[in-house]
Each structure stands twice: as C-alpha cells, then as structure tokens.
Write a protein that holds these residues in place. Structure first.
Motif, PDB file in Angstrom:
ATOM      1  N   LYS A   1       0.851  -1.173   0.000  1.00  0.00           N
ATOM      2  CA  LYS A   1       0.000   0.000   0.000  1.00  0.00           C
ATOM      3  C   LYS A   1       0.895   1.233   0.000  1.00  0.00           C
ATOM      4  CE  LYS A   1      -2.312   1.341   3.799  1.00  0.00           C
ATOM      5  NZ  LYS A   1      -3.285   1.287   4.856  1.00  0.00           N
ATOM      6  N   LEU A   2       0.746   2.092  -0.961  1.00  0.00           N
ATOM      7  CA  LEU A   2       1.574   3.277  -1.103  1.00  0.00           C
ATOM      8  C   LEU A   2       0.854   4.471  -0.492  1.00  0.00           C
ATOM      9  CD1 LEU A   2       4.281   4.096  -2.222  1.00  0.00           C
ATOM     10  CD2 LEU A   2       3.229   4.466  -4.423  1.00  0.00           C
ATOM     11  N   GLY A   3       1.577   5.251   0.348  1.00  0.00           N
ATOM     12  CA  GLY A   3       0.968   6.336   1.101  1.00  0.00           C
ATOM     13  C   GLY A   3       0.930   7.679   0.419  1.00  0.00           C
ATOM     14  N   GLY A   4       1.385   7.815  -0.777  1.00  0.00           N
ATOM     15  CA  GLY A   4       1.249   9.092  -1.460  1.00  0.00           C
ATOM     16  C   GLY A   4       2.525   9.894  -1.513  1.00  0.00           C
ATOM     17  N   THR A   5       2.387  11.197  -1.445  1.00  0.00           N
ATOM     18  CA  THR A   5       3.516  12.097  -1.687  1.00  0.00           C
ATOM     19  C   THR A   5       3.898  12.883  -0.444  1.00  0.00           C
ATOM     20  OG1 THR A   5       1.967  13.754  -2.475  1.00  0.00           O
ATOM     21  CG2 THR A   5       2.975  12.352  -4.145  1.00  0.00           C
ATOM     22  N   ILE A   6       4.195  12.218   0.626  1.00  0.00           N
ATOM     23  CA  ILE A   6       4.625  12.881   1.853  1.00  0.00           C
ATOM     24  C   ILE A   6       6.114  13.181   1.714  1.00  0.00           C
ATOM     25  CG2 ILE A   6       4.991  12.611   4.326  1.00  0.00           C
ATOM     26  CD1 ILE A   6       2.512  10.841   4.359  1.00  0.00           C
ATOM     27  N   GLY A   7       6.485  14.449   1.874  1.00  0.00           N
ATOM     28  CA  GLY A   7       7.878  14.844   1.772  1.00  0.00           C
ATOM     29  C   GLY A   7       8.603  14.680   3.090  1.00  0.00           C
ATOM     30  N   LEU A   8       9.885  14.990   3.069  1.00  0.00           N
ATOM     31  CA  LEU A   8      10.688  14.915   4.281  1.00  0.00           C
ATOM     32  C   LEU A   8      10.486  16.153   5.140  1.00  0.00           C
ATOM     33  CD1 LEU A   8      14.153  13.646   3.017  1.00  0.00           C
ATOM     34  CD2 LEU A   8      12.412  12.374   4.245  1.00  0.00           C
ATOM     35  N   PRO A   9      10.495  15.991   6.461  1.00  0.00           N
ATOM     36  CA  PRO A   9      10.460  17.161   7.333  1.00  0.00           C
ATOM     37  C   PRO A   9      11.729  17.998   7.126  1.00  0.00           C
ATOM     38  CG  PRO A   9       9.981  15.160   8.564  1.00  0.00           C
ATOM     39  CD  PRO A   9      10.451  14.742   7.210  1.00  0.00           C
ATOM     40  N   LEU A  10      11.630  19.307   7.264  1.00  0.00           N
ATOM     41  CA  LEU A  10      12.779  20.180   7.049  1.00  0.00           C
ATOM     42  C   LEU A  10      13.905  19.960   8.049  1.00  0.00           C
ATOM     43  CD1 LEU A  10      11.165  23.546   5.977  1.00  0.00           C
ATOM     44  CD2 LEU A  10      12.506  21.957   4.592  1.00  0.00           C
ATOM     45  N   VAL A  11      13.622  19.273   9.138  1.00  0.00           N
ATOM     46  CA  VAL A  11      14.667  18.998  10.124  1.00  0.00           C
ATOM     47  C   VAL A  11      15.828  18.229   9.480  1.00  0.00           C
ATOM     48  CG1 VAL A  11      13.662  16.841  10.996  1.00  0.00           C
ATOM     49  CG2 VAL A  11      15.080  18.232  12.481  1.00  0.00           C
ATOM     50  N   PHE A  12      15.576  17.498   8.398  1.00  0.00           N
ATOM     51  CA  PHE A  12      16.630  16.761   7.707  1.00  0.00           C
ATOM     52  C   PHE A  12      17.395  17.642   6.725  1.00  0.00           C
ATOM     53  CE2 PHE A  12      13.621  13.271   8.717  1.00  0.00           C
ATOM     54  CZ  PHE A  12      14.459  12.574   9.569  1.00  0.00           C
ATOM     55  N   SER A  48       3.865  -3.047   3.433  1.00  0.00           N
ATOM     56  CA  SER A  48       3.652  -4.296   2.692  1.00  0.00           C
ATOM     57  C   SER A  48       4.155  -5.484   3.505  1.00  0.00           C
ATOM     58  CB  SER A  48       4.367  -4.259   1.338  1.00  0.00           C
ATOM     59  OG  SER A  48       5.752  -4.469   1.523  1.00  0.00           O
ATOM     60  N   ASP A  49       4.087  -6.646   2.890  1.00  0.00           N
ATOM     61  CA  ASP A  49       4.527  -7.878   3.548  1.00  0.00           C
ATOM     62  C   ASP A  49       5.969  -8.236   3.189  1.00  0.00           C
ATOM     63  OD1 ASP A  49       4.065  -8.582   0.938  1.00  0.00           O
ATOM     64  OD2 ASP A  49       2.783 -10.290   1.399  1.00  0.00           O
ATOM     65  N   ASP A  50       6.826  -7.233   3.028  1.00  0.00           N
ATOM     66  CA  ASP A  50       8.243  -7.458   2.737  1.00  0.00           C
ATOM     67  C   ASP A  50       8.977  -7.906   3.994  1.00  0.00           C
ATOM     68  OD1 ASP A  50       7.957  -6.646   0.110  1.00  0.00           O
ATOM     69  OD2 ASP A  50       8.624  -4.598   0.487  1.00  0.00           O
ATOM     70  N   PHE A  51      10.002  -8.734   3.793  1.00  0.00           N
ATOM     71  CA  PHE A  51      10.880  -9.125   4.885  1.00  0.00           C
ATOM     72  C   PHE A  51      12.002  -8.088   5.004  1.00  0.00           C
ATOM     73  CE2 PHE A  51       8.618 -13.099   4.566  1.00  0.00           C
ATOM     74  CZ  PHE A  51       8.575 -13.513   5.891  1.00  0.00           C
ATOM     75  N   PRO A  52      12.830  -8.138   6.063  1.00  0.00           N
ATOM     76  CA  PRO A  52      13.788  -7.065   6.354  1.00  0.00           C
ATOM     77  C   PRO A  52      14.676  -6.612   5.187  1.00  0.00           C
ATOM     78  CG  PRO A  52      13.684  -8.536   8.210  1.00  0.00           C
ATOM     79  CD  PRO A  52      12.840  -9.154   7.118  1.00  0.00           C
ATOM     80  N   PHE A  68      12.531   2.760   8.487  1.00  0.00           N
ATOM     81  CA  PHE A  68      11.741   1.578   8.141  1.00  0.00           C
ATOM     82  C   PHE A  68      11.633   0.681   9.355  1.00  0.00           C
ATOM     83  CE2 PHE A  68      15.948  -0.141   7.041  1.00  0.00           C
ATOM     84  CZ  PHE A  68      15.884  -1.459   7.459  1.00  0.00           C
ATOM     85  N   THR A  69      10.459   0.113   9.514  1.00  0.00           N
ATOM     86  CA  THR A  69      10.217  -0.848  10.583  1.00  0.00           C
ATOM     87  C   THR A  69       9.974  -2.197   9.936  1.00  0.00           C
ATOM     88  OG1 THR A  69       9.227   0.846  11.990  1.00  0.00           O
ATOM     89  CG2 THR A  69       8.770  -1.447  12.571  1.00  0.00           C
ATOM     90  N   ALA A  70      10.792  -3.164  10.308  1.00  0.00           N
ATOM     91  CA  ALA A  70      10.656  -4.530   9.803  1.00  0.00           C
ATOM     92  C   ALA A  70      10.151  -5.413  10.943  1.00  0.00           C
ATOM     93  CB  ALA A  70      11.991  -5.043   9.288  1.00  0.00           C
TER      94      ALA A  70
END
Length: 123
Positions: A1-12, A48-52, A68-70
């Motif tokens: 499932k793709l969440g769209g176009t969320i950009g990076l926070p400016l803190v980075f 998704s159901d991806d492994f690490p 990423f959380t695996a």
C-alpha cells in the motif's frame, strides 16, 4: 500500500531528499526495538509484507524514506518519512532503523558554512 507524496520534514535539511534520490546505497542505524513510528496520524509512505532485506532495499529506493520498521517474525514492512512519535508494536519482533543523512562535502557547489573556516570578517 503506497501512502502518497509525503515529503521529508525540514529537520533533515532541504537537500536530503535530493541526496537520497541520487544515492544507490544507504546506511542505517538501529532506532528502536519493539516499537513502530506512529507519528500522530501521518500515514506510512509504504506498507507491505516485505521481509527485512526487501524492506531496507525499498526504503533505500525511495528518496522520502528515512525510517523503516521490519517485523521479523511475520514479515511486514512500514516505511516512514519521520519518526517523531513511536508506539509499542503489536508484534514484539519489530525493529525500526533510521537512515543516515548523506554527507554534503566541502567540494559541492553550495557547501556548509563550516567548510569556510571560523573567520568571517573583521568589524
């Protein structure tokens, strides 16, 4: 499932997304165990159901992915652009990794101020 176009926070930093896009590899550090990035309602940029290994590769391929959380036990993957808030994961095998921000060297066309030394001007 793709969440769209969320950009990076400016803190980075404003360049991080572009540097991530140009990168073919990424380094990660362990951020937490048994937790996931809940982020107060911000959606995941991918799930998704991806492994690490596949989860890490997918994060590396997405310039807006910084975490990423695996889920090691059941093979689940969540990618996030931020990890401001965490919550306990229902699957205790969850491990969250943070992408290291690519370094910007002093040879770039717009280097950091530190590249010019400490002296600025006499007043």
């Amino acid at each position: 499932k793709l969440g769209g176009t969320i950009g990076l926070p400016l803190v980075f930093g404003w360049r991080t997304s572009r540097l991530n896009e140009l990168a073919t590899e990424a380094d990660y550090t362990l951020h937490s165990a048994g937790m996931f990035c809940s982020n107060g309602g911000y959606p995941f940029i991918f799930e998704s159901d991806d492994f690490p290994d596949d989860c890490e590769a997918r994060c590396t391929s997405m310039p807006t992915c910084m975490y990423f959380t695996a889920y090691l036990e059941h093979g689940w993957c969540q990618l996030s652009s931020r990890c401001i808030e965490e919550a306990p994961a229902g699957d205790r095998s969850a491990v969250t990794f943070a992408r290291k921000v690519p370094a910007i060297g002093c040879t770039s066309h717009s280097p950091h101020a530190e590249c010019f030394g400490t002296w600025v001007a006499e007043l």
